[in-house]
Write an enzyme that holds these catalytic residues in place. Sequence first.
Site, PDB file in Angstrom:
ATOM      1  N   LYS A 186       0.863  -1.181   0.000  1.00  0.00           N
ATOM      2  CA  LYS A 186       0.000   0.000   0.000  1.00  0.00           C
ATOM      3  C   LYS A 186       0.898   1.230   0.000  1.00  0.00           C
ATOM      4  O   LYS A 186       1.912   1.259   0.706  1.00  0.00           O
ATOM      5  CB  LYS A 186      -0.885  -0.041   1.246  1.00  0.00           C
ATOM      6  CG  LYS A 186      -1.911   1.072   1.340  1.00  0.00           C
ATOM      7  CD  LYS A 186      -2.761   0.903   2.604  1.00  0.00           C
ATOM      8  CE  LYS A 186      -3.871   1.931   2.709  1.00  0.00           C
ATOM      9  NZ  LYS A 186      -4.699   1.729   3.915  1.00  0.00           N
ATOM     10  N   SER A 201      -9.506   1.719   2.902  1.00  0.00           N
ATOM     11  CA  SER A 201      -8.668   2.495   2.008  1.00  0.00           C
ATOM     12  C   SER A 201      -7.629   1.660   1.271  1.00  0.00           C
ATOM     13  O   SER A 201      -7.047   2.137   0.290  1.00  0.00           O
ATOM     14  CB  SER A 201      -7.949   3.597   2.795  1.00  0.00           C
ATOM     15  OG  SER A 201      -7.129   3.027   3.790  1.00  0.00           O
ATOM     16  N   SER A 210      -9.566  -0.615   7.176  1.00  0.00           N
ATOM     17  CA  SER A 210      -9.034  -0.473   5.816  1.00  0.00           C
ATOM     18  C   SER A 210      -8.326  -1.683   5.235  1.00  0.00           C
ATOM     19  O   SER A 210      -8.010  -1.686   4.049  1.00  0.00           O
ATOM     20  CB  SER A 210      -8.092   0.726   5.741  1.00  0.00           C
ATOM     21  OG  SER A 210      -8.851   1.887   5.583  1.00  0.00           O
TER      22      SER A 210
HETATM   23  N1  GLN Z   1     -12.907   3.852   6.490  1.00  0.00           N
HETATM   24  C1  GLN Z   1     -12.268   4.310   7.687  1.00  0.00           C
HETATM   25  C2  GLN Z   1     -11.942   5.773   7.568  1.00  0.00           C
HETATM   26  O1  GLN Z   1     -12.278   6.336   6.591  1.00  0.00           O
HETATM   27  C3  GLN Z   1     -11.057   3.483   7.981  1.00  0.00           C
HETATM   28  C4  GLN Z   1      -9.836   3.913   7.252  1.00  0.00           C
HETATM   29  C5  GLN Z   1      -8.642   3.083   7.581  1.00  0.00           C
HETATM   30  O2  GLN Z   1      -8.732   2.061   8.253  1.00  0.00           O
HETATM   31  N2  GLN Z   1      -7.497   3.568   7.184  1.00  0.00           N
HETATM   32  O3  GLN Z   1     -11.369   6.369   8.422  1.00  0.00           O
END
Ligand code: GLN
Length: 483
Positions: free
Chosen positions: A80, A155, A179
């Site tokens: 990532k 994400s 994410s």
């Molecule tokens: N969807 C969550 C957010 O927008 C989690 C994001 C993540 O785990 N990086 O914060």
Amino acid sequence: MSELWAMDAYALHEQFASGAISAEAIVKAHLDRIQAWDSTIGAFLFVDAEGALRRAREEDAWTLDERRRRPLSGVPVALKDNIVTRHMPTTAGSKILGAFLSPYDATVVDKLMDAGAILIGKTNLDEFAMGSSTEHSAFHPTRNPWDATRVPGGSSGGSAAAVAARMVPVALGSDTGGSIRQPASYCGVVGMKPTYGRVSRYGLIAFASSLDQIGPMTRSLRDSRLVYGVIHGSDPHDSTSLTNVAEPIPSQEQRWRIGLPREFFGDGMDDGVRRVIDQALESLQGLGHELVEISLPHTDYAIAAYYLIAPAEASSNLSRYDGVRYGMRASGGDLLNMYETTRDEGFGDEVKRRVLLGTHALSAGYYDAYYLTAQKVRTRIREDFDQAFQTVDYIVTPTTPDTAFVLGARSDDPIKMYLGDIFTVTANLAGIPGLSMPAGLAAGLPVGLQWLAPPLFDAALLDAAETLERVLQPMPWPEEVKA
Ligand code: GLN
């Protein structure tokens, strides 16, 4: 299937270590796959074809013994793009980092390399990992390999899509509120968020430091175990990494008490998801496990608490992007003007929204009402899990209330986007390990089953999930990327 790109990391490594195939052939097969499909999927932000081939030839020069000793030798891995690398650019999905090249490799990168892995590229993400769809990438969205009109989740959407589309057997993601697990669920792959502090965050671009964890995304549980085995461990460069840990020995008892939190099985769950999860639960019963209803009473407050704590920490972490130290710098005006213009032009809307939210939650006069209250809720959520694990070995839930949604469907409604994280954020707030595994399809789209365990039961959790993997139907082939 005998194509190299169709094999999991475990099988690739075995074949490579026995001398049956070369690392060069493995890397070429995956590069071809990226070439053929990534223009449709958009999983990668950067592919280092030359570097990967060079590394492959290095691996090919090792003796079979040396190959065997390094558990990921010959295995292509994607990262990532919020995990820093010296030889590839790191963007965090943002324009603000410009042409930033890290002066060092993240600890997980060092560990992967020491284990013989071959880094192949960097994957797309929501800017600074803020989002649930990968649509907030400053560069381009990623599409779901099961249906290219849909999001891969986020994400870590690029990592999930790359693994699902067989462009790479293994990718790393990061999980602050889901994410890793949510995109794994949407793309039909395995995604694991280890116990907080179990994997070094050194070289992970910080979003919310008390919640962030790096973890593996793979197509099989044995691969997640392999990769977790390589990347975990204490690190003097990360003060939150756990030291002197003895992983608890899980009970050898093959019959577990598995908790089903009533708050996770209520309204708002898609019917198709419910059907797939119910079937998986039947399989668990078939294996002799006992399913018990439990309660995690503070679940209702989790989204509110998470969306105060995560932005609060983000607002502080992101203050370093000021046009002076890294990447992009807007020109003109005085110093203050330069700061403002750089941040205005460099950050996307979602990041700005979080910085504003977080700054407000921390500001004098609001701190007690928002941030402090959220921290108290966080403690309650941790206590809910402590209590539950007094009576059950594991907790099982759906990973998400729904399957992958159509691109753009939630773009104008941030609250709706946030609410989709309801089943994943509590594990981060409590610091416990969680993983999502594919449980089946609903209307042609993958459904993920989430496993949660007490802190440090990471290896046990992988084993437990694998017992279910053995009895579930293997996932069929994703629609959009031909075999
Ligand atoms: N969807 C969550 C957010 O927008 C989690 C994001 C993540 O785990 N990086 O914060």
